[in-house]
Design a protein around this motif. Structure first.
Motif, PDB file in Angstrom:
ATOM      1  N   SER A  27      11.503   5.584  -9.249  1.00 15.47           N
ATOM      2  CA  SER A  27      11.630   6.094 -10.619  1.00 15.47           C
ATOM      3  C   SER A  27      10.621   7.225 -10.794  1.00 15.47           C
ATOM      4  O   SER A  27       9.648   7.316 -10.040  1.00 15.47           O
ATOM      5  CB  SER A  27      11.348   4.987 -11.644  1.00 15.47           C
ATOM      6  N   PRO A  28      10.823   8.072 -11.811  1.00 16.12           N
ATOM      7  CA  PRO A  28       9.829   9.130 -12.068  1.00 16.12           C
ATOM      8  C   PRO A  28       8.444   8.545 -12.372  1.00 16.12           C
ATOM      9  O   PRO A  28       7.434   9.120 -11.972  1.00 16.12           O
ATOM     10  CB  PRO A  28      10.393   9.874 -13.280  1.00 16.12           C
ATOM     11  N   GLU A  29       8.402   7.406 -13.083  1.00 20.45           N
ATOM     12  CA  GLU A  29       7.120   6.771 -13.404  1.00 20.45           C
ATOM     13  C   GLU A  29       6.402   6.330 -12.131  1.00 20.45           C
ATOM     14  O   GLU A  29       5.188   6.502 -11.998  1.00 20.45           O
ATOM     15  CB  GLU A  29       7.325   5.565 -14.328  1.00 20.45           C
ATOM     16  N   THR A  30       7.155   5.740 -11.209  1.00 23.77           N
ATOM     17  CA  THR A  30       6.566   5.285  -9.953  1.00 23.77           C
ATOM     18  C   THR A  30       6.036   6.467  -9.148  1.00 23.77           C
ATOM     19  O   THR A  30       4.927   6.420  -8.618  1.00 23.77           O
ATOM     20  CB  THR A  30       7.590   4.486  -9.129  1.00 23.77           C
ATOM     21  N   ALA A  31       6.816   7.536  -9.067  1.00 22.81           N
ATOM     22  CA  ALA A  31       6.384   8.725  -8.321  1.00 22.81           C
ATOM     23  C   ALA A  31       5.116   9.309  -8.926  1.00 22.81           C
ATOM     24  O   ALA A  31       4.170   9.648  -8.194  1.00 22.81           O
ATOM     25  CB  ALA A  31       7.500   9.766  -8.299  1.00 22.81           C
ATOM     26  N   GLY A  74      -3.114   1.088  -3.293  1.00 16.76           N
ATOM     27  CA  GLY A  74      -1.709   1.229  -2.965  1.00 16.76           C
ATOM     28  C   GLY A  74      -0.721   0.776  -4.015  1.00 16.76           C
ATOM     29  O   GLY A  74      -1.008   0.693  -5.194  1.00 16.76           O
ATOM     30  N   TYR A  75       0.453   0.450  -3.523  1.00 18.90           N
ATOM     31  CA  TYR A  75       1.644   0.153  -4.316  1.00 18.90           C
ATOM     32  C   TYR A  75       2.179  -1.206  -3.880  1.00 18.90           C
ATOM     33  O   TYR A  75       2.130  -1.530  -2.704  1.00 18.90           O
ATOM     34  CB  TYR A  75       2.680   1.252  -4.062  1.00 18.90           C
ATOM     35  N   CYS A  76       2.664  -1.932  -4.663  1.00 17.77           N
ATOM     36  CA  CYS A  76       2.823  -1.983  -6.100  1.00 17.77           C
ATOM     37  C   CYS A  76       1.759  -2.936  -6.640  1.00 17.77           C
ATOM     38  O   CYS A  76       1.638  -4.065  -6.146  1.00 17.77           O
ATOM     39  CB  CYS A  76       4.224  -2.453  -6.432  1.00 17.77           C
ATOM     40  N   ALA A  77       1.011  -2.494  -7.591  1.00 18.68           N
ATOM     41  CA  ALA A  77      -0.161  -3.217  -8.093  1.00 18.68           C
ATOM     42  C   ALA A  77       0.113  -4.690  -8.329  1.00 18.68           C
ATOM     43  O   ALA A  77      -0.610  -5.556  -7.829  1.00 18.68           O
ATOM     44  CB  ALA A  77      -0.672  -2.563  -9.373  1.00 18.68           C
ATOM     45  N   GLU A  78       1.153  -4.989  -9.071  1.00 19.05           N
ATOM     46  CA  GLU A  78       1.408  -6.364  -9.499  1.00 19.05           C
ATOM     47  C   GLU A  78       2.128  -7.211  -8.458  1.00 19.05           C
ATOM     48  O   GLU A  78       2.262  -8.423  -8.629  1.00 19.05           O
ATOM     49  CB  GLU A  78       2.174  -6.386 -10.823  1.00 19.05           C
ATOM     50  N   TYR A  79       2.567  -6.611  -7.390  1.00 17.37           N
ATOM     51  CA  TYR A  79       3.259  -7.366  -6.340  1.00 17.37           C
ATOM     52  C   TYR A  79       2.414  -7.396  -5.066  1.00 17.37           C
ATOM     53  O   TYR A  79       1.625  -8.292  -4.861  1.00 17.37           O
ATOM     54  CB  TYR A  79       4.662  -6.792  -6.082  1.00 17.37           C
ATOM     55  N   CYS A  80       2.599  -6.411  -4.228  1.00 18.11           N
ATOM     56  CA  CYS A  80       1.979  -6.452  -2.902  1.00 18.11           C
ATOM     57  C   CYS A  80       0.457  -6.354  -2.941  1.00 18.11           C
ATOM     58  O   CYS A  80      -0.225  -7.018  -2.173  1.00 18.11           O
ATOM     59  CB  CYS A  80       2.585  -5.377  -2.010  1.00 18.11           C
ATOM     60  N   VAL A 104       5.137   0.458 -13.784  1.00 17.15           N
ATOM     61  CA  VAL A 104       4.749   0.041 -15.137  1.00 17.15           C
ATOM     62  C   VAL A 104       3.230   0.163 -15.243  1.00 17.15           C
ATOM     63  O   VAL A 104       2.492  -0.644 -14.673  1.00 17.15           O
ATOM     64  CB  VAL A 104       5.202  -1.413 -15.413  1.00 17.15           C
ATOM     65  N   ALA A 105       2.761   1.153 -15.979  1.00 14.07           N
ATOM     66  CA  ALA A 105       1.324   1.446 -16.063  1.00 14.07           C
ATOM     67  C   ALA A 105       0.509   0.248 -16.524  1.00 14.07           C
ATOM     68  O   ALA A 105      -0.603   0.034 -16.031  1.00 14.07           O
ATOM     69  CB  ALA A 105       1.089   2.634 -16.989  1.00 14.07           C
ATOM     70  N   GLU A 106       1.032  -0.554 -17.440  1.00 13.89           N
ATOM     71  CA  GLU A 106       0.287  -1.711 -17.943  1.00 13.89           C
ATOM     72  C   GLU A 106      -0.027  -2.711 -16.820  1.00 13.89           C
ATOM     73  O   GLU A 106      -1.002  -3.450 -16.898  1.00 13.89           O
ATOM     74  CB  GLU A 106       1.064  -2.443 -19.046  1.00 13.89           C
ATOM     75  N   ASN A 107       0.804  -2.749 -15.812  1.00 18.18           N
ATOM     76  CA  ASN A 107       0.579  -3.696 -14.714  1.00 18.18           C
ATOM     77  C   ASN A 107      -0.627  -3.304 -13.864  1.00 18.18           C
ATOM     78  O   ASN A 107      -1.306  -4.166 -13.318  1.00 18.18           O
ATOM     79  CB  ASN A 107       1.834  -3.842 -13.864  1.00 18.18           C
ATOM     80  N   ILE A 108      -0.900  -2.026 -13.768  1.00 25.36           N
ATOM     81  CA  ILE A 108      -2.100  -1.573 -13.056  1.00 25.36           C
ATOM     82  C   ILE A 108      -3.330  -2.070 -13.803  1.00 25.36           C
ATOM     83  O   ILE A 108      -4.250  -2.639 -13.201  1.00 25.36           O
ATOM     84  CB  ILE A 108      -2.115  -0.039 -12.917  1.00 25.36           C
ATOM     85  N   ALA A 109      -3.336  -1.871 -15.105  1.00 26.70           N
ATOM     86  CA  ALA A 109      -4.465  -2.325 -15.925  1.00 26.70           C
ATOM     87  C   ALA A 109      -4.632  -3.838 -15.814  1.00 26.70           C
ATOM     88  O   ALA A 109      -5.762  -4.341 -15.734  1.00 26.70           O
ATOM     89  CB  ALA A 109      -4.264  -1.910 -17.383  1.00 26.70           C
TER      90      ALA A 109
END
Length: 165
Positions: free
Chosen positions: A18-22, A109-115, A141-146
């Motif tokens: 998604s554009p947000e992910t990129a 890295g990616y994805c904050a809330e998963y891997c 999802v920016a909130e998941n990083i926080a």
């Protein structure tokens, strides 16, 4: 303390999610590359972790499996291929880190809330001290990083630079 830097799942395919992910990945790469340069200057290990998913055709040799050229990992870095969210699950990562004398892992890295979060917990299960590098996580999802930064141990790049001398 002997840390290793883990660069988790920063792979070409995820930029197309998604554009947000990129946008999130591109922002995280600035911190990831700064940390890579710092670890190289201190002769500390950099580990590139890549997610393998045969169903999505994200496998070694496929172009979208690769790490983007903008990420400064090298072929000589330790490369780990994983099939689970947790980078320690059914991979040689824990053993390789122990052979290097590592006791602490700096997570990026990616994805904050998963891997990344799964690897954080996996590091604890293997008696490594996990620390998230603030600003170096990506998610759609920016909130998941926080959230991930709020529930775990976190270090800023400036503090990491000072700690590593």
């Amino acid at each position: 303390m002997k840390p290793a830097l883990l660069v988790i799942d920063v792979q070409k395919q995820f930029f197309d999610e998604s554009p947000e992910t990129a946008r999130s990945l591109n922002a995280a790469i600035e911190y990831i590359n700064a940390a890579i340069a710092l670890f190289r200057a201190k002769n500390l290990p950099v580990v590139c972790v890549q997610d393998v998913d045969e169903e999505d055709k994200r496998v070694p040799g496929a172009p979208h499996f690769d790490v983007p050229e903008s990420v400064k990992v090298l072929p000589s870095d330790l490369h780990i291929h994983k099939t689970y969210g947790n980078s320690f699950n059914k991979t040689p990562l824990a053993g390789a880190l122990r052979e290097l004398g590592v006791d602490t892992v700096i997570l990026t890295g990616y994805c904050a809330e998963y891997c990344v979060l799964s690897t954080y917990r996996g590091a604890q299960d293997h008696d490594f001290a996990p620390i998230v590098l603030r600003g170096s996580l990506a998610s759609g999802v920016a909130e998941n990083i926080a959230f991930v930064e709020r529930i775990g141990d976190v270090i800023s790049y400036g503090a990491l630079k000072k700690v590593l001398g």
